[in-house]
Design an enzyme around this catalytic site. Structure first.
Site, PDB file in Angstrom:
ATOM      1  N   ASP A 103     -17.611  34.771  96.908  1.00  0.00           N
ATOM      2  CA  ASP A 103     -16.402  34.638  96.091  1.00  0.00           C
ATOM      3  C   ASP A 103     -16.650  33.677  94.931  1.00  0.00           C
ATOM      4  OD1 ASP A 103     -15.195  36.217  97.991  1.00  0.00           O
ATOM      5  OD2 ASP A 103     -14.334  34.526  99.089  1.00  0.00           O
TER       6      ASP A 103
HETATM    7  N1  URA Z   1     -16.677  34.929 103.313  1.00  0.00           N
HETATM    8  C1  URA Z   1     -15.722  34.591 102.421  1.00  0.00           C
HETATM    9  O1  URA Z   1     -14.547  34.483 102.744  1.00  0.00           O
HETATM   10  N2  URA Z   1     -16.096  34.357 101.160  1.00  0.00           N
HETATM   11  C2  URA Z   1     -17.377  34.412 100.737  1.00  0.00           C
HETATM   12  O2  URA Z   1     -17.674  34.167  99.567  1.00  0.00           O
HETATM   13  C3  URA Z   1     -18.368  34.773 101.692  1.00  0.00           C
HETATM   14  C4  URA Z   1     -17.982  35.027 102.965  1.00  0.00           C
END
Ligand code: URA
Length: 237
Positions: A103
């Protein structure tokens, strides 16, 4: 492979610049000046030089990045900064892409490569390559959460996750944990905590299979994989 393509791919210059170099007799193949940019060469056998510099052909690039927050894990975006923006031109010309997504606000281990087969294997549910995340979570993470994750939790869309291994580092008003999972659903870690009524406030990936985030890499920096790390990746192909 065409000579001008090989030289451009190796970062000697743009296709146009490379053509000019060839026309101006700066390029030799096995000691002979070549003036035709379209001539075909064998990168494994032919000795290609620009002036006195030997050009070593490399097809794939494998980079380990410590992704900083504020960048998105894609190759291009109209509005946002992408992890590719962090790369020097000498790596950009390989056209690498991130293997899986973190993310925008997530930090840590991100592999960038132009090796599509490897990317596929690392992400394939069949291979089930595990990933470990370090997170700060609001509220007390408890043994009950450890048990729930070990059984698998039901996400907001009704999907039941595979078992995850939750290790509590500290448990207080803000808890610190490590979570190892073998799948990569959208926002999976954040949604797994939501499933037990908790909120992730910081997330960092620290491991993917046998690849460990290099602790000497400051956020936003990257390096090529070591021989050992690359061998591990090749073993997955
Ligand atoms: N899980 C998440 O919630 N976000 C990420 O970036 C990676 C794994």
């Amino acid at each position: 492979m065409r000579l001008d393509k090989l030289l451009a791919n190796m970062g000697v210059g743009s296709r146009k610049e490379v053509k000019r170099l060839i026309k101006k007799k700066h390029v030799t193949v096995n000691g002979d000046v070549v003036k035709d940019p379209s001539v075909h060469v064998n990168p494994d056998e032919d000795c290609i030089k620009v002036d006195e510099t030997i050009i070593h052909y490399q097809k794939y690039v494998y980079l380990m990045m410590n992704k900083p927050p504020g960048y998105i894990s894609s190759t291009w975006d109209r509005w946002e900064r992408t992890v590719i923006d962090l790369l020097e031109p000498k790596y950009k010309h390989f056209e690498p892409f991130p293997v899986g997504r973190l993310d925008k606000d997530t930090e840590g281990l991100l592999l960038l490569t132009n090796d599509g087969k490897l990317a596929h294997e690392l992400l394939s549910p069949k291979k089930g390559v595990s990933k470990t995340y370090y997170a700060k979570v609001e509220g007390k993470v408890t043994e009950k959460d450890v048990e729930a994750f070990a059984k698998g939790v039901v996400l907001d869309d009704g999907y039941k996750t595979k078992p995850g291994k939750l290790d509590i580092i500290s448990s207080d008003t803000i808890s610190e944990i490590e979570l190892t999972i073998s799948e990569g659903k959208f926002h999976q870690v954040k949604r797994m905590f939501q499933a037990v009524q908790k909120q992730v406030i910081y997330l960092q990936r620290i491991r993917m299979g046998e690849l460990l985030l290099d602790s000497t890499l400051p956020p936003g920096s990257y390096r090529e994989l070591t021989e050992k790390e690359e061998k591990y990746c090749q073993s997955l192909r």
